[in-house]
Design a protein around this motif. Structure first.
Motif, PDB file in Angstrom:
ATOM      1  N   ALA A  53       0.833  -1.205   0.000  1.00 43.55           N
ATOM      2  CA  ALA A  53       0.000   0.000   0.000  1.00 43.55           C
ATOM      3  C   ALA A  53       0.864   1.251   0.000  1.00 43.55           C
ATOM      4  CB  ALA A  53      -0.933  -0.002   1.213  1.00 43.55           C
ATOM      5  N   GLN A  72       1.076   3.938  -3.067  1.00 41.24           N
ATOM      6  CA  GLN A  72       0.741   5.340  -2.798  1.00 41.24           C
ATOM      7  C   GLN A  72       1.892   6.242  -3.222  1.00 41.24           C
ATOM      8  OE1 GLN A  72      -0.087   6.245   1.282  1.00 41.24           O
ATOM      9  NE2 GLN A  72      -0.655   8.351   0.849  1.00 41.24           N
ATOM     10  N   THR A  74       1.702   9.462  -5.755  1.00 38.93           N
ATOM     11  CA  THR A  74       1.787  10.746  -5.063  1.00 38.93           C
ATOM     12  C   THR A  74       3.141  11.376  -5.337  1.00 38.93           C
ATOM     13  OG1 THR A  74       0.399   9.871  -3.297  1.00 38.93           O
ATOM     14  CG2 THR A  74       1.616  11.901  -2.827  1.00 38.93           C
TER      15      THR A  74
END
Length: 125
Positions: A109, A113, A117
């Motif tokens: 995760a 991310q 990002t």
């Protein structure tokens, strides 16, 4: 070959100094072998393998090159040189299976991310 020596040495928990003592060289020489600054002669490789309780071929597999299905081995050696990788692996081995699964999920995760990002630079006043 030096990377394989480093990984094996760290995996079994032997210091550069202890390995050097067993091989009759200075710890600086072991550093040079591991960093690739100095080549390891075959006779020295035999001494190192004995001290590390492995076969000479275990330290030489990376020499076969990418053309002999060793690309994965070379990639693994590169990853294991990442600072903290061996410590992380040692801690992971001590975890119960459920905790391992949770940790892997968390890491997936976090890396997913991070991929979407963008990193913003921060200005320190």
């Amino acid at each position: 070959m030096g990377a394989a020596v480093r990984i094996r040495r760290r995996t079994i928990g032997i210091s550069q100094e202890a390995l050097a003592d067993q091989c009759g060289v200075s710890f600086q020489q072991i550093q040079k072998y591991e960093n690739g600054a100095n080549r390891i002669s075959f006779s020295r490789l035999v001494q190192i393998a004995r001290a590390l309780k492995c076969r000479v071929v275990d330290l030489m597999d990376v020499l076969d090159g990418p053309d002999r299905e060793t690309t994965g081995d070379l990639d693994l050696l590169t990853r294991m040189r990442t600072p903290g990788a061996l410590e992380l692996l040692a801690a992971y081995e001590q975890m119960p299976p459920e905790a391992r699964a949770s940790l892997v999920g968390l890491l997936r995760a976090l890396t997913a991310q991070a991929a979407v990002t963008p990193v913003k630079s921060r200005r320190v006043a």
